[in-house]
Motif scaffolding. Structure first.
Motif, PDB file in Angstrom:
ATOM      1  N   UNK A  13       3.070   1.112  12.483  1.00  0.00           N
ATOM      2  CA  UNK A  13       2.900   2.469  12.915  1.00  0.00           C
ATOM      3  C   UNK A  13       4.423   3.007  13.359  1.00  0.00           C
ATOM      4  N   UNK A  14       5.217   2.076  13.680  1.00  0.00           N
ATOM      5  CA  UNK A  14       6.763   2.310  13.810  1.00  0.00           C
ATOM      6  C   UNK A  14       7.383   2.834  12.664  1.00  0.00           C
ATOM      7  N   UNK A  15       7.081   2.194  11.534  1.00  0.00           N
ATOM      8  CA  UNK A  15       7.614   2.561  10.293  1.00  0.00           C
ATOM      9  C   UNK A  15       7.009   3.845   9.760  1.00  0.00           C
ATOM     10  N   UNK A  16       5.634   3.913   9.950  1.00  0.00           N
ATOM     11  CA  UNK A  16       5.171   5.154   9.227  1.00  0.00           C
ATOM     12  C   UNK A  16       5.526   6.350  10.236  1.00  0.00           C
ATOM     13  N   UNK A  17       5.618   6.410  11.346  1.00  0.00           N
ATOM     14  CA  UNK A  17       5.960   7.499  12.460  1.00  0.00           C
ATOM     15  C   UNK A  17       7.268   7.913  12.538  1.00  0.00           C
ATOM     16  N   UNK A  23       8.532  12.342   5.124  1.00  0.00           N
ATOM     17  CA  UNK A  23       7.498  12.566   3.968  1.00  0.00           C
ATOM     18  C   UNK A  23       5.957  12.940   4.362  1.00  0.00           C
ATOM     19  N   UNK A  24       5.854  13.063   5.776  1.00  0.00           N
ATOM     20  CA  UNK A  24       4.321  13.250   6.273  1.00  0.00           C
ATOM     21  C   UNK A  24       4.063  14.288   5.441  1.00  0.00           C
ATOM     22  N   UNK A  25       2.868  14.235   4.898  1.00  0.00           N
ATOM     23  CA  UNK A  25       1.959  15.439   4.191  1.00  0.00           C
ATOM     24  C   UNK A  25       0.993  16.201   4.785  1.00  0.00           C
ATOM     25  N   UNK A  26       0.482  15.759   5.965  1.00  0.00           N
ATOM     26  CA  UNK A  26      -0.389  16.534   6.632  1.00  0.00           C
ATOM     27  C   UNK A  26      -0.535  15.876   8.058  1.00  0.00           C
ATOM     28  N   UNK A  27      -0.851  16.911   8.960  1.00  0.00           N
ATOM     29  CA  UNK A  27      -0.945  16.506  10.416  1.00  0.00           C
ATOM     30  C   UNK A  27      -2.254  17.236  10.718  1.00  0.00           C
ATOM     31  N   UNK A  57      -0.738  11.711   8.132  1.00  0.00           N
ATOM     32  CA  UNK A  57      -1.154  11.345   6.989  1.00  0.00           C
ATOM     33  C   UNK A  57       0.162  11.323   5.885  1.00  0.00           C
ATOM     34  N   UNK A  58       0.299  10.526   5.177  1.00  0.00           N
ATOM     35  CA  UNK A  58       1.360  10.433   3.998  1.00  0.00           C
ATOM     36  C   UNK A  58       0.798   9.645   2.931  1.00  0.00           C
ATOM     37  N   UNK A  59       0.495  10.316   2.040  1.00  0.00           N
ATOM     38  CA  UNK A  59      -0.063   9.654   0.464  1.00  0.00           C
ATOM     39  C   UNK A  59      -1.369   8.772   1.061  1.00  0.00           C
ATOM     40  N   UNK A  60      -1.529   7.616   0.716  1.00  0.00           N
ATOM     41  CA  UNK A  60      -2.862   6.892   1.110  1.00  0.00           C
ATOM     42  C   UNK A  60      -2.764   6.217   2.332  1.00  0.00           C
ATOM     43  N   UNK A  89      -6.016   4.087   2.142  1.00  0.00           N
ATOM     44  CA  UNK A  89      -6.973   4.478   1.371  1.00  0.00           C
ATOM     45  C   UNK A  89      -6.557   3.792   0.118  1.00  0.00           C
ATOM     46  N   UNK A  90      -7.342   2.646  -0.301  1.00  0.00           N
ATOM     47  CA  UNK A  90      -7.309   1.743  -1.655  1.00  0.00           C
ATOM     48  C   UNK A  90      -7.997   2.485  -2.810  1.00  0.00           C
ATOM     49  N   UNK A  91      -8.555   3.834  -2.742  1.00  0.00           N
ATOM     50  CA  UNK A  91      -9.528   4.174  -3.787  1.00  0.00           C
ATOM     51  C   UNK A  91     -10.959   3.860  -3.408  1.00  0.00           C
ATOM     52  N   UNK A  92     -11.807   2.966  -3.878  1.00  0.00           N
ATOM     53  CA  UNK A  92     -12.931   2.873  -3.643  1.00  0.00           C
ATOM     54  C   UNK A  92     -13.119   2.056  -2.204  1.00  0.00           C
TER      55      UNK A  92
END
Length: 219
Positions: A13-17, A23-27, A57-60, A89-92
């Protein structure tokens, strides 16, 4: 095991936020208001709950915070919840790690804290484009939950099975069907440009022989 997973989710979470914020694509953020809070066939707290949420969100990768706070000021039980989660999100298949915590009405904790909750690792996938399957496991509580959701005409149906570890969690220390829910939703037109999403669910817990009728709306 619990401490290791907590460190993993907090580090992720720390890395992501913090480091990936550019590079965040959506909020997104919002809230639901529900007549009562029923989760996997069990009611938490009393009376209506406000359930706000925020996510990035950023990518997957998506991470967020979700809460449920009871509005009944006279309630003697603690029905508040504050969860942090991160999902890939790993696809299926989608994999999610969630940290569940339960603050008092003033935001403090009688034990532990917001970063020292109950950890669940879960996976979800769609089967045959009609059945949504979710499997969740609480690492410290050793409690397993499996749910299949599918449409039955205009009605959404969910069937949940809970299996407990050493203590009582889903099924009083045993295992069995704990959640049969039947749900529907619609939009109520308020103005030309805005419609209010509303939803309702009838929920029956065969193991506890309890039943609930929940109404809510989103904004």
């Amino acid at each position: 095991m619990k401490n290791l997973l907590q460190k993993m989710i907090l580090a992720s979470a720390a890395f992501f936020f913090m480091f990936n914020i550019q590079t965040v694509k959506s909020q997104d953020f919002g809230a639901d208001v529900v007549s009562s809070y029923v989760w996997r066939g069990t009611q938490f707290g009393t009376g209506p709950h406000i359930q706000p949420w925020m996510e990035l969100g950023s990518g997957a990768i998506t991470g967020g915070i979700w809460g449920s706070f009871q509005t009944n000021s006279l309630a003697t039980d603690s029905g508040n919840e504050l969860d942090m989660w991160i999902s890939a999100d790993l696809g299926p298949l989608a994999l999610t790690v969630t940290n569940y915590s339960f603050p008092e009405s003033n935001g403090t904790y009688s034990s532990g804290g917001v970063f020292d909750g109950d950890l669940e690792v879960s996976g979800s996938a769609s089967l045959f484009d009609t059945v949504d399957l979710t499997v969740g496991y609480f690492t410290d509580l050793e409690a397993l939950y499996i749910e299949a959701g599918f449409p039955l005409g205009p009605v959404g149906v969910a069937v949940g099975y809970g299996s407990d570890g050493d203590g009582a969690f889903y099924a009083g220390g045993d295992s069995g069907l704990v959640n049969l829910s039947f749900s529907g939703s619609k939009d109520i037109k308020i103005t030309e440009d805005y419609s209010l999403p509303v939803f309702g669910s009838f929920i029956y817990n065969p193991d506890a022989e309890s039943a609930f009728l929940v109404f809510g709306f989103s904004f």
